[in-house]
Write an enzyme that holds these catalytic residues in place. Structure first.
Site, mmCIF file in Angstrom:
data_model
loop_
_atom_site.group_PDB
_atom_site.id
_atom_site.type_symbol
_atom_site.label_atom_id
_atom_site.label_comp_id
_atom_site.label_asym_id
_atom_site.label_seq_id
_atom_site.Cartn_x
_atom_site.Cartn_y
_atom_site.Cartn_z
ATOM 1 N N ASP A 1 0.869 -1.169 0.000
ATOM 2 C CA ASP A 1 0.000 0.000 0.000
ATOM 3 C C ASP A 1 0.912 1.227 0.000
ATOM 4 O OD1 ASP A 1 -2.064 1.785 0.016
ATOM 5 O OD2 ASP A 1 -3.184 0.817 1.630
HETATM 6 C C1 BGC Z 1 -4.962 3.334 -0.039
HETATM 7 C C2 BGC Z 1 -5.043 2.397 -1.217
HETATM 8 C C3 BGC Z 1 -4.820 3.152 -2.492
HETATM 9 C C4 BGC Z 1 -3.484 3.881 -2.415
HETATM 10 C C5 BGC Z 1 -3.199 4.687 -3.632
HETATM 11 C C6 BGC Z 1 -3.705 4.167 -0.062
HETATM 12 O O1 BGC Z 1 -3.750 5.149 0.915
HETATM 13 O O2 BGC Z 1 -5.033 2.597 1.160
HETATM 14 O O3 BGC Z 1 -6.293 1.755 -1.249
HETATM 15 O O4 BGC Z 1 -4.863 2.284 -3.586
HETATM 16 O O5 BGC Z 1 -3.513 4.763 -1.311
HETATM 17 O O6 BGC Z 1 -4.057 5.762 -3.729
#
Ligand code: BGC
Length: 799
Positions: A220
């Site tokens: 993530d």
């Molecule tokens: C989120 C993800 C997301 C990523 C990119 C993160 O903060 O948890 O779900 O895909 O950011 O935006």
């Protein structure tokens, strides 16, 4: 995959180490020397933001699409999103989110499918296979037990093996084994003491070993916390770029120092190249420019899906659809400013917005006698207008947690928003505190709402007094989706000194996004309620639209309560008092307590319906579409009744999943608690008659068939659900578990047959002693039902 093996062999260590770290927040480098193209990922799940974040298709929210109980439709939706991704030059969509609806407070509740692993799995498989049928990758997230936003970067989830296997892992397992998903996103949280990005058991043992996952694991955004452990224990790609722990040659150094074997890097690169090969990018890189194309067929699909997701919770006396020529009064801020989606990384700019006020107004013409706002819905405030701050804003940037020593940079900018987003980030800076100051002169006198926003803890001071405190900082706050807020009386023409202190809670290299909002908010509450009641009393039917929006439900923070925000219950009660023929439309993504539910004749739950929200809600209200949704999650009368209540949000950095496998209706059944709205529940404008169910097959391979006839006068859809009740075996088990379902859409008089196939897993439980699935021999009951509490018949079978 000869190509891939040969490429891995040709790449130097330096090149390989560069290919496993992002170069920007959304792009990953290839290798020019060998003609390997760079590639791009994008959120997900309700649309594709694209490289430029320009407008795009916004489909209904994930809880809504699970509420369709219609995998075939979700597959179509996935195909549409795959096409969008291709238009946008995006190689992979960061979706779907298959975390479970554990606590109703979870900030990303709206972004996940269901409380039930089987329903989540069916919807996820349909979505992924739809997206991937277009040659675009899907990335299932967030692996695993990432079910709350409270302490999202640090919380350690203490969850037992059986609950992981029976509840939290199955949607990921289905995504891998049934849908062939190309990527898995490792979460921010820890699971049983290991960070989700460095999990010997979960990433290597289960995902890549037992399930044979051949795609790659991406962190993530900003999740990883060190260089070596994620490299050893299952992670393949560090995002966002530029990578903090694997970037700048750090991974290469770890290999050269003998801490990480080069064969592990080869495996990571092989997985990524395997994806590019699968997507056809290795030989034919995309050569078109990013385009934002609004397709009528996608608009239509989004609208149909929204209507098919809406749950008719109640409809006494056939109040809906709004037939005949009676007059209608429309109430609620949410009717005029209809929320399309929740907040955070799932949000994007829609091709268009539609509201209930506009769309219903068009359908009803003069029958709609007026609209009254009733109550405000907003929590945030728009950015301070430029005309209030002629002298601009001064910024001081510090490389510390807090404001120690001298700032390393001071800047002046015209506005407080996004003044510095990391350009020329100094080499030695690993954290950033920002102090901004300006003088503003409001243009109107009155009560104003003030708002402090930012990724980090942002506190707003007006003339030295704390006016707003952004306790819920993080991603959503950084995007301006929610923040700390407060109210203050401001006088027109008077100067106020504003200071915003933006301080991270830990050392981390997030870009800094801050903002200050101020908005006149002097609507008189009592007057608003009186006006709403007066208007409601004048019409034959009142339609009151209440709910939530991205300012209240967002990634980045859990909800403070599960009541409707801004005490909208009071608005509903006042409208119900004024007019007994009241339809309540609920537009929200997560469970709310509805103390007035028994008094309301008609209640329609619209979720977040996406860009076609207004049109789709109007379609259902006037009866152009049947409300096809069924609850993907149980809603409780009181938060105290919900399964995770005593084990949420955790303490001392740990959340214990103490309710174990008793999640959702498994809990309400076992505790004999009546849910307010049961799992699987939902009405239709037509009526159905269910015939005698039959079961065929042997052992665990069974098929249940149920004939269903539409006995009413309109087309409509019905969902037949089959639950399995196990024999007693001395091991605690939920009284019943969803094993399969089928949705039938039938014309008046038409009969169809629901056929539901059961498999070994429908009967199995995870045995933590043998670490395997077991099917206890004995007599099982197959329960044929219209919801978890509306049981129509049952059949006993011997397994
Ligand atoms: C989120 C993800 C997301 C990523 C990119 C993160 O903060 O948890 O779900 O895909 O950011 O935006």
């Amino acid at each position: 995959m000869a190509d891939v093996q040969a490429l891995v062999a040709d790449l130097t260590l330096e090149e390989k180490c560069r290919m496993v770290v992002g170069e920007s927040p959304w792009t990953i480098p290839g290798c020019e020397r060998l003609g390997i193209p760079g590639w791009c990922v994008s959120d997900g799940p309700v649309g594709v933001r694209g490289r430029t974040m320009g407008p795009g298709l916004v489909v209904p929210g994930p809880s809504a699409i699970a509420a369709t109980w219609n995998p075939a439709l979700v597959h179509e939706l996935g195909q549409a999103l795959g096409t969008e991704a291709t238009d946008r030059k995006v190689d992979m969509i960061l979706a779907p989110t298959v975390n479970l609806h554990r606590s109703p407070r979870g900030g990303r509740h709206f972004e996940s499918y269901s409380e039930d692993p089987e329903l989540s799995s069916r919807i996820a498989v349909a979505y992924i296979t739809g997206v991937q049928s277009q040659g675009v990758g899907a990335c299932v997230k967030h692996y695993v037990a990432n079910d709350q936003e409270f302490e999202r970067f640090t919380i350690n989830v203490d969850v037992d093996e059986r609950s992981l296997r029976e509840i939290y892992l199955p949607p990921f397992e289905a995504a891998v084994k049934e849908a062939g998903v190309r990527a898995v996103m490792a979460a921010y949280n820890f699971v049983n003491g290991h960070h989700a990005c460095a999990q010997p058991d979960l990433l290597i043992g289960i995902l890549k070993g037992e399930w044979g996952f051949d795609g790659f694991v991406v962190s993530d955004w900003g999740a990883i916390k060190e260089t070596v452990a994620p490299a050893l224990y299952g992670l393949d790609l560090e995002m966002a770029g530029p990578g903090r722990w694997w970037g700048k040659g750090q991974l290469q150094e770890a290999v050269e120092a003998g801490k990480v074997d080069e064969s592990l890097i080869d495996d990571k690169v092989r997985r990524i190249l395997g994806f590019l090969h699968w997507a056809g990018r290795l030989n034919t890189p995309t050569d078109h420019d990013e385009a934002s194309i609004e397709r009528p067929e996608h608009r239509d699909l989004a609208r149909r899906t929204a209507a098919e997701s809406m749950v008719l919770v109640r409809n006494q006396g056939g109040l809906l659809p709004l037939a005949g020529d009676g007059t209608v009064a429309l109430i609620g801020a949410a009717a005029a400013d209809t929320a399309l989606l929740g907040g955070g990384s799932a949000s994007l700019i829609p091709h268009r917005t539609t509201s209930v006020l506009e769309s219903l107004g068009e359908r009803l013409g003069p029958r709609l006698i007026g609209h009254a706002t009733g109550l405000e819905m907003r929590r945030n405030a728009d950015a301070v207008p430029k005309s209030w701050i002629p002298d601009g804003v001064s910024f001081e940037l510090y490389n510390s947690i807090g404001f120690d020593g001298e700032p390393f940079e001071t800047l002046t900018r015209p506005l407080p928003f996004n003044a510095w987003i990391g350009d020329n980030w100094p080499e030695d800076c690993d954290t950033l505190s920002v102090r901004l100051e300006f003088t503003m002169t409001p243009e109107q006198s009155g009560r104003h709402r003030l708002c402090a926003l930012g990724f980090a803890h942002a506190r707003l001071y007006v003339d030295g007094q704390l006016a707003a405190d952004n306790q819920v900082d993080g991603f959503g706050a950084g995007l301006g989706l929610h923040g700390g807020h407060g109210y203050l009386h401001l006088e027109a023409g008077q100067q106020y000194h504003i200071r915003l202190d933006h301080v991270p809670r830990e050392r981390r290299q997030w870009v800094c996004i801050v903002d200050v909002g101020v908005e006149l908010a002097d609507m008189d509450r009592e007057q608003g309620l009186d006006e709403a009641a007066a208007l409601a009393a004048q019409a034959d039917t009142a339609v009151v639209v209440v709910g939530s929006n991205a300012e209240w439900e967002s990634e980045g923070g859990d909800r403070d309560s599960i009541e409707l925000p801004n005490q909208q219950d009071e608005l509903v009660e006042r409208v119900l008092d004024a007019n007994p023929n009241t339809v309540v439309v609920l537009n929200c993504g997560a469970p709310m307590t509805l103390p007035w539910l028994d008094r309301a004749k008609a209640v329609l739950l619209a979720w977040y319906p996406g860009q076609e929200a207004g049109e789709a809600i109007a379609d259902v209200l006037v009866g152009d579409a049947d409300p096809g949704g069924r609850m993907p999650t149980s809603w409780a009368w009181r938060e105290q009744d919900t399964p995770a209540f005593l084990n949420y949000p955790g303490e001392a950095g740990v959340v214990r999943y103490g309710e174990g496998i008793f999640v959702g209706y498994r809990w309400y059944d076992a505790r004999d608690i009546e849910p307010m709205i049961p799992f699987g529940h939902g009405g239709s404008y037509t009526t159905f008659e269910w015939g005698q169910p039959e079961v065929s097959g042997e052992g665990t391979q069974r098929t249940v068939t149920v004939p269903v006839t539409n006995t009413g006068e309109r087309p409509g859809s019905e969902v037949v659900q089959v639950y399995v009740s196990p024999p007693s075996s001395g091991v605690p088990r939920p009284p019943k578990e969803l094993a399969g379902f089928a949705k039938l859409t039938l014309d008046p008089g038409e009969t169809g047959t629901a056929a539901i196939e059961l498999r070994e897993r429908s009967f199995a439980r995870w045995d933590p002693e043998t670490h395997d699935w077991v099917v206890d021999p004995g007599q099982y009951q197959l329960v044929v039902a219209a919801s978890a509490t509306d049981l129509r018949s049952h059949m006993d079978i011997e397994v």
